[in-house]
Design a protein around this motif. Structure first.
Motif, PDB file in Angstrom:
ATOM      1  N   VAL A  34       0.847  -1.203   0.000  1.00  0.00           N
ATOM      2  CA  VAL A  34       0.000   0.000   0.000  1.00  0.00           C
ATOM      3  C   VAL A  34       0.875   1.244   0.000  1.00  0.00           C
ATOM      4  CG1 VAL A  34      -1.699   1.324   1.302  1.00  0.00           C
ATOM      5  CG2 VAL A  34      -1.881  -1.173   1.205  1.00  0.00           C
ATOM      6  N   THR A  35       0.600   2.131  -0.940  1.00  0.00           N
ATOM      7  CA  THR A  35       1.303   3.415  -0.994  1.00  0.00           C
ATOM      8  C   THR A  35       0.273   4.508  -0.789  1.00  0.00           C
ATOM      9  OG1 THR A  35       2.903   2.528  -2.570  1.00  0.00           O
ATOM     10  CG2 THR A  35       2.757   4.941  -2.368  1.00  0.00           C
ATOM     11  N   VAL A  36       0.504   5.361   0.196  1.00  0.00           N
ATOM     12  CA  VAL A  36      -0.397   6.479   0.474  1.00  0.00           C
ATOM     13  C   VAL A  36       0.293   7.760   0.015  1.00  0.00           C
ATOM     14  CG1 VAL A  36      -1.693   7.747   2.220  1.00  0.00           C
ATOM     15  CG2 VAL A  36      -1.380   5.267   2.447  1.00  0.00           C
ATOM     16  N   ARG A  37      -0.300   8.415  -0.971  1.00  0.00           N
ATOM     17  CA  ARG A  37       0.284   9.625  -1.552  1.00  0.00           C
ATOM     18  C   ARG A  37      -0.182  10.859  -0.776  1.00  0.00           C
ATOM     19  NH1 ARG A  37      -2.373   7.157  -5.708  1.00  0.00           N
ATOM     20  NH2 ARG A  37      -3.722   8.977  -5.923  1.00  0.00           N
ATOM     21  N   ALA A  38       0.766  11.761  -0.537  1.00  0.00           N
ATOM     22  CA  ALA A  38       0.428  12.986   0.212  1.00  0.00           C
ATOM     23  C   ALA A  38      -0.371  13.964  -0.642  1.00  0.00           C
ATOM     24  CB  ALA A  38       1.697  13.641   0.707  1.00  0.00           C
TER      25      ALA A  38
END
Lengths: 112, 110
Positions: free
Chosen positions: B106-110
């Motif tokens: 999982v990658t959470v983008r700012a």
């Protein structure tokens, strides 16, 4: 901090070397585990110790030799490893073999 | 042997969005657990759900278990950058060994 420590954190060894990985847990748990994590693969269970007795050897080659002198310490002795043994080796402990496991930070092993 | 399989393999979301990942398994289980792993580190236990439970919450995490479909889901609500990690399900099939899936990154983008 999970209460499980592993040393060393990084290890580079040649195929003819002998080295040992150490795991220590400060949680009063009775079960300890060794796992191997290779890139793009699921975590592989290697060995399980419950109250210092080995209860599981998941068809691991004899070049990996575990030792559990007491419920708090677990070692993995390595000799004549192969390059494909390069991986992250994780130690874990639990209060019972059906409960949540607490993992150490792992030893990143590279075999040249 | 691998018991759980996560889906999707990778997930990219915007900060504040929810993230949902699924786990399917093959045999009857005693319990199912979810773990998180930050890059190159050890796994951290998130939540354990027993075979007689259907749903469990812990903070921003919600886990469901459907034993008839042999599947579980992990929902992370209001995601944060710190949630960027790999998430693994692990099943205990009454043999007191955990079988892990290959994980969802999982990658959470700012």
């Amino acid at each position: 901090e999970t209460g499980v420590t592993q040393t060393p954190r990084h290890l580079v060894m040649g195929m003819t070397n002998k080295k040992s990985l150490k795991c220590e847990q400060h949680l009063g748990h009775n079960a300890m585990y060794w796992y191997k994590q290779s890139a793009k693969k699921p975590l592989e269970l290697m060995f399980v110790y419950n109250f210092k007795e080995q209860t599981e050897n998941n068809s691991v080659p004899s070049r990996f030799s575990p030792e559990c002198p007491n419920s708090s310490h677990l070692f993995l002795h390595l000799h004549t490893l192969q390059p494909e043994d390069s991986a992250l080796y994780l130690c874990a402990s639990s209060s019972g073999t059906a409960n949540e496991q607490f993992f150490g930070p792992g030893t990143r092993l590279t075999v040249l | 042997s691998q018991q759980g399989e996560e889906d999707p393999q990778a997930l990219s979301i915007q900060e504040g969005e929810n993230a949902t990942m699924n786990c399917s398994y093959k045999t009857s289980i005693n319990n199912l657990q979810w773990y998180r792993q930050n890059s190159g580190r050890g796994l951290v236990h998130l939540i354990l759900i027993r075979s007689n439970e259907r749903e469990k919450h812990s903070g921003r995490l919600r886990v469901t278990l459907d034993t008839s479909k042999k599947s579980s889901s992990l929902l992370i609500t209001a995601s944060r950058a710190a949630d960027t990690a790999s998430y693994f399900c692990a099943t205990d099939a009454y043999d007191y060994k955990l079988s892990f899936g290959a994980g969802t990154t999982v990658t959470v983008r700012a």
